[in-house]
Write a protein that holds these residues in place. Sequence first.
Motif, PDB file in Angstrom:
ATOM      1  N   MET A  58      26.325  71.168  64.980  1.00 25.93           N
ATOM      2  CA  MET A  58      26.801  71.519  63.665  1.00 25.93           C
ATOM      3  C   MET A  58      25.625  71.629  62.706  1.00 25.93           C
ATOM      4  SD  MET A  58      29.512  69.373  61.431  1.00 25.93           S
ATOM      5  CE  MET A  58      30.236  70.067  60.022  1.00 25.93           C
ATOM      6  N   ALA A  59      25.609  72.698  61.926  1.00 25.56           N
ATOM      7  CA  ALA A  59      24.517  72.946  60.992  1.00 25.56           C
ATOM      8  C   ALA A  59      24.610  71.997  59.803  1.00 25.56           C
ATOM      9  CB  ALA A  59      24.568  74.388  60.504  1.00 25.56           C
ATOM     10  N   ALA A  60      23.457  71.674  59.252  1.00 31.96           N
ATOM     11  CA  ALA A  60      23.416  70.816  58.068  1.00 31.96           C
ATOM     12  C   ALA A  60      24.102  71.529  56.914  1.00 31.96           C
ATOM     13  CB  ALA A  60      21.969  70.501  57.709  1.00 31.96           C
ATOM     14  N   PRO A  61      24.874  70.801  56.122  1.00 29.76           N
ATOM     15  CA  PRO A  61      25.522  71.436  54.976  1.00 29.76           C
ATOM     16  C   PRO A  61      24.492  71.880  53.932  1.00 29.76           C
ATOM     17  CG  PRO A  61      25.868  69.068  54.908  1.00 29.76           C
ATOM     18  CD  PRO A  61      25.178  69.379  56.210  1.00 29.76           C
ATOM     19  N   THR A  62      24.820  72.956  53.260  1.00 28.68           N
ATOM     20  CA  THR A  62      23.972  73.467  52.186  1.00 28.68           C
ATOM     21  C   THR A  62      24.620  73.112  50.858  1.00 28.68           C
ATOM     22  OG1 THR A  62      23.183  75.286  53.562  1.00 28.68           O
ATOM     23  CG2 THR A  62      22.958  75.546  51.178  1.00 28.68           C
ATOM     24  N   ILE A  63      23.859  72.421  50.021  1.00 28.30           N
ATOM     25  CA  ILE A  63      24.354  71.940  48.737  1.00 28.30           C
ATOM     26  C   ILE A  63      23.599  72.650  47.620  1.00 28.30           C
ATOM     27  CG2 ILE A  63      24.740  69.911  47.273  1.00 28.30           C
ATOM     28  CD1 ILE A  63      26.129  69.687  50.003  1.00 28.30           C
ATOM     29  N   LEU A  64      24.341  73.158  46.672  1.00 28.10           N
ATOM     30  CA  LEU A  64      23.768  73.790  45.485  1.00 28.10           C
ATOM     31  C   LEU A  64      23.666  72.740  44.386  1.00 28.10           C
ATOM     32  CD1 LEU A  64      22.953  76.206  43.647  1.00 28.10           C
ATOM     33  CD2 LEU A  64      25.412  76.559  43.249  1.00 28.10           C
ATOM     34  N   GLN A  73      18.840  65.276  50.811  1.00 29.48           N
ATOM     35  CA  GLN A  73      17.960  65.640  51.922  1.00 29.48           C
ATOM     36  C   GLN A  73      17.874  64.500  52.936  1.00 29.48           C
ATOM     37  OE1 GLN A  73      14.494  66.833  49.627  1.00 29.48           O
ATOM     38  NE2 GLN A  73      14.928  68.993  50.020  1.00 29.48           N
ATOM     39  N   GLY A  74      17.878  63.265  52.437  1.00 27.42           N
ATOM     40  CA  GLY A  74      17.872  62.099  53.324  1.00 27.42           C
ATOM     41  C   GLY A  74      19.103  62.042  54.206  1.00 27.42           C
ATOM     42  N   LEU A  75      20.208  62.638  53.741  1.00 33.05           N
ATOM     43  CA  LEU A  75      21.439  62.693  54.526  1.00 33.05           C
ATOM     44  C   LEU A  75      21.474  63.919  55.448  1.00 33.05           C
ATOM     45  CD1 LEU A  75      23.966  61.702  51.712  1.00 33.05           C
ATOM     46  CD2 LEU A  75      23.226  60.294  53.661  1.00 33.05           C
ATOM     47  N   GLY A  76      20.380  64.698  55.428  1.00 26.72           N
ATOM     48  CA  GLY A  76      20.286  65.860  56.299  1.00 26.72           C
ATOM     49  C   GLY A  76      20.791  67.151  55.689  1.00 26.72           C
ATOM     50  N   CYS A  77      21.040  67.167  54.408  1.00 27.06           N
ATOM     51  CA  CYS A  77      21.547  68.378  53.744  1.00 27.06           C
ATOM     52  C   CYS A  77      20.414  69.348  53.434  1.00 27.06           C
ATOM     53  CB  CYS A  77      22.251  68.020  52.442  1.00 27.06           C
ATOM     54  SG  CYS A  77      23.681  66.951  52.657  1.00 27.06           S
ATOM     55  N   ARG A  78      20.748  70.607  53.449  1.00 23.74           N
ATOM     56  CA  ARG A  78      19.848  71.666  52.989  1.00 23.74           C
ATOM     57  C   ARG A  78      20.163  71.868  51.508  1.00 23.74           C
ATOM     58  NH1 ARG A  78      20.755  77.322  53.143  1.00 23.74           N
ATOM     59  NH2 ARG A  78      18.812  78.372  52.661  1.00 23.74           N
TER      60      ARG A  78
END
Length: 178
Positions: A1-7, A23-28
Amino acid sequence: MAAPTILITRAMSDSEELREQLQGLGCRIIHEPLTDIFLNHTVRTELSQAITSDPDAIIVTSRYGVRALASLSQYRDMSLVCVGAATAEVALSLGFSRVCIAGGSVEHLVNYIVDAFDPGSNFLYLSAKHVRADLEEILSTHGMKVERITLYEAVASERLSDTLLEQLKRGHIDAATF
């Protein structure tokens, strides 16, 4: 599963901690501020004169106001009444040593000032160009004098970037923070 992208839509100076946590949680992260903050450099002399007139306290209602004060003045030992904990935290991190926390809202701020200061007290209110409440008027009804100096202006972005619009069209944004 791809890392979620957060705006993240907050100004860069307000988004660093959130960006690091996500980012520490792996989010883009995609960062696109919806507001730009412009410092009013023309008030430097007026600000210095107002501070040296020895107000009973300086009122600040945002982190931007504290940052602007720190940028425009070398003074750090005056009494600051901060609207809330986040504003106070920034003040302390910038070297201000006499910081009070009013409770997190303009109503709490007014109540704190009315309870903590006597009628006849003088304040310097450092604000944005546009404010939600007229502290000069509100505190004058309690016999207090407030001098307001506009240190910065928050200006809304006129449009989203083409890159962000394309990301939204393609469904590449999983969540947005405001």
